[in-house]
Design an enzyme around this catalytic site. Sequence first.
Site, PDB file in Angstrom:
ATOM      1  N   SER A 141       0.811  -1.225   0.000  1.00 20.56           N
ATOM      2  CA  SER A 141       0.000   0.000   0.000  1.00 20.56           C
ATOM      3  C   SER A 141       0.847   1.280   0.000  1.00 20.56           C
ATOM      4  O   SER A 141       1.889   1.347   0.649  1.00 20.56           O
ATOM      5  CB  SER A 141      -0.897   0.004   1.242  1.00 20.56           C
ATOM      6  OG  SER A 141      -1.512   1.257   1.383  1.00 20.56           O
TER       7      SER A 141
ATOM      8  N   SER B 169      -9.124  -2.028   4.693  1.00 23.31           N
ATOM      9  CA  SER B 169      -9.255  -2.393   3.288  1.00 23.31           C
ATOM     10  C   SER B 169      -9.611  -3.865   3.173  1.00 23.31           C
ATOM     11  O   SER B 169      -9.938  -4.513   4.168  1.00 23.31           O
ATOM     12  CB  SER B 169      -7.967  -2.019   2.528  1.00 23.31           C
ATOM     13  OG  SER B 169      -8.236  -2.056   1.141  1.00 23.31           O
TER      14      SER B 169
ATOM     15  N   LYS C 175     -13.647  -4.596   4.681  1.00 21.67           N
ATOM     16  CA  LYS C 175     -14.465  -3.374   4.580  1.00 21.67           C
ATOM     17  C   LYS C 175     -15.920  -3.555   5.020  1.00 21.67           C
ATOM     18  O   LYS C 175     -16.522  -2.614   5.517  1.00 21.67           O
ATOM     19  CB  LYS C 175     -14.429  -2.839   3.142  1.00 21.67           C
ATOM     20  CG  LYS C 175     -13.141  -2.100   2.812  1.00 21.67           C
ATOM     21  CD  LYS C 175     -13.230  -1.504   1.416  1.00 21.67           C
ATOM     22  CE  LYS C 175     -12.070  -0.577   1.148  1.00 21.67           C
ATOM     23  NZ  LYS C 175     -12.179   0.078  -0.165  1.00 21.67           N
TER      24      LYS C 175
ATOM     25  N   GLY D 121     -16.568  -2.958  -4.515  1.00 20.00           N
ATOM     26  CA  GLY D 121     -16.310  -1.987  -3.450  1.00 20.00           C
ATOM     27  C   GLY D 121     -16.220  -0.569  -3.992  1.00 20.00           C
ATOM     28  O   GLY D 121     -16.923   0.340  -3.516  1.00 20.00           O
TER      29      GLY D 121
HETATM   30  P1  NAD Z   1     -14.266  -5.641  -6.402  1.00 21.68           P
HETATM   31  O1  NAD Z   1     -13.696  -6.994  -6.575  1.00 21.68           O
HETATM   32  O2  NAD Z   1     -15.009  -5.298  -5.168  1.00 21.68           O
HETATM   33  O3  NAD Z   1     -15.265  -5.331  -7.655  1.00 21.68           O
HETATM   34  C1  NAD Z   1     -14.889  -5.610  -8.983  1.00 21.68           C
HETATM   35  C2  NAD Z   1     -16.015  -5.213  -9.943  1.00 21.68           C
HETATM   36  O4  NAD Z   1     -15.551  -5.391 -11.281  1.00 21.68           O
HETATM   37  C3  NAD Z   1     -17.276  -6.048  -9.839  1.00 21.68           C
HETATM   38  O5  NAD Z   1     -18.396  -5.257 -10.172  1.00 21.68           O
HETATM   39  C4  NAD Z   1     -17.085  -7.128 -10.905  1.00 21.68           C
HETATM   40  O6  NAD Z   1     -18.308  -7.622 -11.411  1.00 21.68           O
HETATM   41  C5  NAD Z   1     -16.351  -6.343 -11.975  1.00 21.68           C
HETATM   42  N1  NAD Z   1     -15.454  -7.146 -12.807  1.00 21.68           N
HETATM   43  C6  NAD Z   1     -14.403  -7.886 -12.382  1.00 21.68           C
HETATM   44  N2  NAD Z   1     -13.793  -8.485 -13.432  1.00 21.68           N
HETATM   45  C7  NAD Z   1     -14.479  -8.103 -14.543  1.00 21.68           C
HETATM   46  C8  NAD Z   1     -14.343  -8.395 -15.933  1.00 21.68           C
HETATM   47  N3  NAD Z   1     -13.367  -9.179 -16.396  1.00 21.68           N
HETATM   48  N4  NAD Z   1     -15.227  -7.833 -16.780  1.00 21.68           N
HETATM   49  C9  NAD Z   1     -16.217  -7.022 -16.326  1.00 21.68           C
HETATM   50  N5  NAD Z   1     -16.383  -6.721 -15.037  1.00 21.68           N
HETATM   51  C10 NAD Z   1     -15.540  -7.251 -14.145  1.00 21.68           C
HETATM   52  O7  NAD Z   1     -13.045  -4.629  -6.611  1.00 21.68           O
HETATM   53  P2  NAD Z   1     -12.929  -3.114  -6.100  1.00 21.68           P
HETATM   54  O8  NAD Z   1     -12.391  -3.089  -4.727  1.00 21.68           O
HETATM   55  O9  NAD Z   1     -14.218  -2.415  -6.383  1.00 21.68           O
HETATM   56  O10 NAD Z   1     -11.775  -2.536  -7.049  1.00 21.68           O
HETATM   57  C11 NAD Z   1     -11.993  -2.364  -8.434  1.00 21.68           C
HETATM   58  C12 NAD Z   1     -10.876  -1.521  -9.041  1.00 21.68           C
HETATM   59  O11 NAD Z   1     -10.912  -0.201  -8.465  1.00 21.68           O
HETATM   60  C13 NAD Z   1      -9.465  -2.061  -8.785  1.00 21.68           C
HETATM   61  O12 NAD Z   1      -8.691  -1.820  -9.919  1.00 21.68           O
HETATM   62  C14 NAD Z   1      -8.963  -1.196  -7.629  1.00 21.68           C
HETATM   63  O13 NAD Z   1      -7.551  -1.053  -7.652  1.00 21.68           O
HETATM   64  C15 NAD Z   1      -9.615   0.128  -7.965  1.00 21.68           C
HETATM   65  N6  NAD Z   1      -9.796   1.000  -6.784  1.00 21.68           N
HETATM   66  C16 NAD Z   1      -9.246   2.231  -6.856  1.00 21.68           C
HETATM   67  C17 NAD Z   1      -9.397   3.104  -5.794  1.00 21.68           C
HETATM   68  C18 NAD Z   1      -8.796   4.477  -5.887  1.00 21.68           C
HETATM   69  O14 NAD Z   1      -8.737   5.175  -4.885  1.00 21.68           O
HETATM   70  N7  NAD Z   1      -8.375   4.873  -7.066  1.00 21.68           N
HETATM   71  C19 NAD Z   1     -10.116   2.725  -4.638  1.00 21.68           C
HETATM   72  C20 NAD Z   1     -10.685   1.430  -4.614  1.00 21.68           C
HETATM   73  C21 NAD Z   1     -10.496   0.576  -5.691  1.00 21.68           C
END
Ligand code: NAD
Length: 291
Positions: free
Chosen positions: A22, A69, A73, A136
């Site tokens: 992180s 995280s 969460k 998330g």
């Molecule tokens: P998560 O696993 O909770 O959710 C993933 C989502 O993507 C779900 O809706 C799932 O259905 C979809 N998904 C997964 N694989 C897929 C595919 N091949 N095709 C279509 N849809 C697909 O993950 P998360 O915690 O929500 O994180 C998602 C992304 O957001 C990650 O890349 C994470 O690094 C990024 N993120 C960034 C920040 C930031 O501050 N920039 C904060 C949180 C998460």
Amino acid sequence: MSERIDGHTILIGLMAYPIRHSMSPTMHNNAFAKLGLNYAYLAFDVTSDRLPKAIDAIRTLDMRGSNISMPNKQKVIPLLDKLDPAAKMIGAVNTVVNDNGILTGYTTDGTGFMKALDDEDLNIRGQKMTLAGAGGAGTAIAIQAALDGVKEISIFNTKDRSWENAKRNVDVINEKTKAHATLHSLEDQADFKNEIADSAIYCDSTGVGMKPLEDKTLVSDPTWFRPDMIVFDTVYSPRTTKLMEVAQEAGVKHVFNGLGMMLEQGAEAFKLWTGKEMPVDYIRQLLFSEE
Ligand code: NAD
């Protein structure tokens, strides 16, 4: 850092697993040092089975709080005393604040997303957003955007385990905010294209574009985008995702990765713990300028 730590240093944690990669400890400790605040931020590997003891340690050790995280969460919620209303609607907590033993849970991912746009002088309130993903990040973005006045939100998801969550998000938004949300399947490409066509912003919160899917994007045809719209990818590694390349090819002026959101979610948490504004320009320069 060692010069700053003494008998009065206030501890803030980050409880997740795995978490050693992180950027948050570097971000917060540099911000504390810059402002001369006597706080220290440390990452702790906390699996879900150890979460109850770790949360209780916040009270026992009189820590000021913690970031939370994955995978904790949602699981942290029953362990807290109070929940911020937005965190309750989102159903997840990424920040815990300890006020004399009373632990309150907040979610700053959604506010971080909106603030990242504000930082660029972009205002999507009153407009339409098409959002891919309902995990998330997608949940926090959708619900906070609705609370902040985005008028219409079209949520796309595949029929995987997040589909039910996407349904829930749409219901929460329609029942508890002034926004109007609709649920769509990512498998319907014509519908996906149509919804993006009249949106002010397309946001991808799926993580497609991040390893091991760094060569993939859900939108590969530049003609789906208009130059005057915003394209936002929550992924921040790589710094330029395939989606961003497609948007750039389409001549889209406002194309963003997730760094601004990451920084601003941290800044929101920083303010909740310290009451002070994080020096975001300084941190942005320090952490991200060379990349
Ligand atoms: P998560 O696993 O909770 O959710 C993933 C989502 O993507 C779900 O809706 C799932 O259905 C979809 N998904 C997964 N694989 C897929 C595919 N091949 N095709 C279509 N849809 C697909 O993950 P998360 O915690 O929500 O994180 C998602 C992304 O957001 C990650 O890349 C994470 O690094 C990024 N993120 C960034 C920040 C930031 O501050 N920039 C904060 C949180 C998460």
